[in-house]
Design a protein around this motif. Structure first.
Motif, short mmCIF file in Angstrom:
data_model
loop_
_atom_site.label_atom_id
_atom_site.label_comp_id
_atom_site.label_asym_id
_atom_site.label_seq_id
_atom_site.Cartn_x
_atom_site.Cartn_y
_atom_site.Cartn_z
N ASP A 65 0.82 -1.21 0.00
CA ASP A 65 0.00 0.00 0.00
C ASP A 65 0.85 1.26 0.00
O ASP A 65 0.48 2.27 -0.60
CB ASP A 65 -0.93 0.01 1.22
N GLY A 69 0.66 3.72 -2.98
CA GLY A 69 0.15 4.99 -2.50
C GLY A 69 1.13 6.13 -2.70
O GLY A 69 0.73 7.26 -2.99
N SER A 201 -4.73 3.68 8.15
CA SER A 201 -4.08 2.67 7.32
C SER A 201 -2.78 3.19 6.71
O SER A 201 -2.56 4.41 6.63
CB SER A 201 -5.01 2.22 6.20
N ARG A 203 -2.09 2.99 3.67
CA ARG A 203 -2.50 3.64 2.43
C ARG A 203 -2.76 5.13 2.65
O ARG A 203 -2.33 5.98 1.85
CB ARG A 203 -3.75 2.96 1.89
N ASN A 262 -3.47 -4.36 -1.69
CA ASN A 262 -4.03 -4.85 -0.43
C ASN A 262 -5.25 -4.07 0.03
O ASN A 262 -6.13 -4.61 0.70
CB ASN A 262 -2.96 -4.82 0.67
N SER A 263 -5.30 -2.79 -0.31
CA SER A 263 -6.41 -1.94 0.12
C SER A 263 -7.38 -1.72 -1.04
O SER A 263 -6.98 -1.32 -2.14
CB SER A 263 -5.89 -0.60 0.62
N ILE A 266 -7.59 1.76 -2.95
CA ILE A 266 -6.65 2.16 -3.99
C ILE A 266 -7.33 2.12 -5.36
O ILE A 266 -7.18 3.03 -6.18
CB ILE A 266 -5.40 1.25 -3.98
#
Length: 315
Positions: A65, A69, A201, A203, A262-263, A266
């Motif tokens: 992330d 990110g 998070s 992210r 993973n998120s 995104i």
């Protein structure tokens, strides 16, 4: 303590990036490489080094992330924050050919990246190689088209670097490499710790704090140029940075270590913000005053960026 690591990491990234650019340009000039080629390849790639090191370190440590990110947030910050503030300080004239090549490439890469990530929730090695290959083709075409321009028109090349000694180049290169390595280590560590301590998070921290941090060189250079009423730092430089961030930073990182998504935010939020900030430039180029990003447009971009940050922390 996470803020200290983050701050120290950012300082080292700025210092390392500056020394890497100077050493790379000096070395290229020593080998009599065209200033035009240096401006479009060596300088552009060197200024993307902080983003690259941060994303690579994060990917290798399993913090996907942060790796994604960082780039997505940097691209958003380059247009919303950097271009917004620069236009507010001093309106920018737009090259009429800009959207035909540079903007089109940035938009294409942004959309392609979205579909790469969406198909399997990972940016794999082959997709990373495809991004990097597209950058090489783009640079070859761009350099061929630009050879018609005079070398005097090439920006951001310090002519005093032509007489730099080989020893000084090596020292600069070592300082840059060491600073970038430890800067990226500390920044990733600080971001991880900050996310934990603030209860948000990775992210969220990566698309805001880390992204702005790795965009600090572009922001500082743009603001200084705007205050001096100089337009050496043009929109083309920012769009070029976004192209390099996607194609080289994520491309090379994915070739070394595939980057997983993973998120869900995104794909459902951040990527659309990045594509949206890229897309909005076209109506801004053409309406209402053609080929100029003035103060009102600058306030719109900055306001949109602040709204993006607000909504990111709210989720």
């Amino acid at each position: 303590m996470s803020l200290v690591w983050l701050f120290l990491g950012l300082i080292l990234l700025v210092v390392g990036g500056e020394f890497l650019v100077r050493s790379s340009v000096a070395m290229s000039l020593k080998f009599n490489i065209s200033k035009l080629v240096i401006a479009m390849t060596v300088v552009s790639f060197s200024t993307s080094a902080p983003e690259f090191l941060v994303s690579l370190q994060a990917a290798l440590k399993g913090y996907s992330d942060i790796a994604l990110g960082n780039v997505i947030g940097s691209n958003i910050a380059n247009i919303g924050l950097v271009l917004g503030i620069t236009a507010i300080i001093s309106p920018l004239a737009i090259n009429k050919d800009l959207y035909k090549m540079d903007w089109s490439m940035m938009m294409l890469l942004s959309v392609v990246l979205y579909f790469f990530l969406k198909s399997g929730n990972v940016l794999n090695r082959w997709e990373g190689a495809a991004l990097m290959l597209s950058l090489i083709i783009f640079l070859v075409v761009l350099i061929k088209r630009s050879r018609k321009a005079s070398e005097a028109d090439v920006q951001n090349i310090d002519k005093t670097l032509e007489v730099t000694s080989g020893f000084k180049i090596i020292v600069w290169l070592l300082i840059g490499a060491v600073s970038l390595y430890f800067g990226s280590e500390w920044l990733v560590f600080g971001a991880k710790e900050m996310a934990t301590s603030f209860g948000v998070s990775e992210r969220v921290i990566s698309v805001t704090v880390v992204a702005v941090g790795t965009s600090v060189p572009e922001l500082a250079a743009s603001v200084i140029a705007a205050l001096k009423k100089e337009h050496a730092i043009s929109l083309g430089n920012l769009i070029g940075s976004n192209i390099f961030n996607i194609a080289s930073v994520l491309g090379i990182t994915a070739m070394i270590q595939p980057i997983a998504v993973n998120s869900t935010q995104i794909l459902s939020s951040d990527m659309f913000w990045m594509i949206g900030f890229a897309a909005i430039l076209i109506p801004m180029f053409l309406l209402p005053k053609r080929f100029e990003i003035g103060r009102i447009k600058g306030f719109i971009l900055l306001g949109a960026y602040l709204f993006f940050v607000f909504t990111t922390f709210r989720v």
